[in-house]
Design a protein around this motif. Sequence first.
Motif, PDB file in Angstrom:
ATOM      1  N   LYS A 100       1.309  -1.315  -0.191  1.00 21.27           N
ATOM      2  CA  LYS A 100       0.156  -0.125   0.022  1.00 21.27           C
ATOM      3  C   LYS A 100       1.431   1.520  -0.141  1.00 21.27           C
ATOM      4  CE  LYS A 100      -3.249  -1.937   2.834  1.00 21.27           C
ATOM      5  NZ  LYS A 100      -4.185  -2.739   3.831  1.00 21.27           N
ATOM      6  N   ALA A 142      -3.340   3.728  -3.504  1.00 19.48           N
ATOM      7  CA  ALA A 142      -2.727   2.780  -3.782  1.00 19.48           C
ATOM      8  C   ALA A 142      -2.456   1.875  -3.383  1.00 19.48           C
ATOM      9  CB  ALA A 142      -1.070   3.383  -4.939  1.00 19.48           C
ATOM     10  N   GLU A 145      -6.188   2.221  -7.994  1.00 18.42           N
ATOM     11  CA  GLU A 145      -5.595   3.103  -6.341  1.00 18.42           C
ATOM     12  C   GLU A 145      -7.338   3.464  -6.722  1.00 18.42           C
ATOM     13  OE1 GLU A 145      -2.559   5.711  -8.282  1.00 18.42           O
ATOM     14  OE2 GLU A 145      -4.355   6.556  -9.354  1.00 18.42           O
TER      15      GLU A 145
END
Length: 177
Positions: free
Chosen positions: A67, A81, A93
């Motif tokens: 992430k 994202a 995202e």
Amino acid sequence: MLKKVLIIFAVLIALPFVLALFAPKNYSVVTSVDIARDNQTVYDYVVLLKNQDNFSVWAQMDPQMQKSYRGEDGQVGFVSAWKSDNPDVGEGEQEITAIVPGQRIDYELRFLAPFEAVSPAYMIVTPIDADNTQVTWGFTGHLDYPMNLMMWFIDFETMIDNDLSQGLAALKQLLES
């Protein structure tokens, strides 16, 4: 004989493309839950995209996903994202595109892999009374021709409705505990 085989073969090749001409291209899902918490508490929680990791079915499919974040969470322009080796999670995202303080958060989900798509989504937080709030989660999608052929075989609305409903049930449990 060869001519007949070639005609049958051509029809079989063309048939999916013809069917796709008549398949829907858009889908939309809206579901909601009532939460026994005041409106501001619920809004303050759902406006932060990072909190979706605690209730979204999609965020929990792969706890090992990578992430990354850009911007200030809870503000227009914030981007969350993800990237996963799990094909059900993929890469993409979401960005906060609009906020109505205390009421609504709009997102744009951009899926990059295993397929590319852009889908708007939103959450609406509505007070029922001083101690109860309704949260509505909406998601829309679009499949271009000829990919829209999948709409004949996959019930995207039911699949997404199940995921959103599970996420809202988890959100309710989380905020009411």
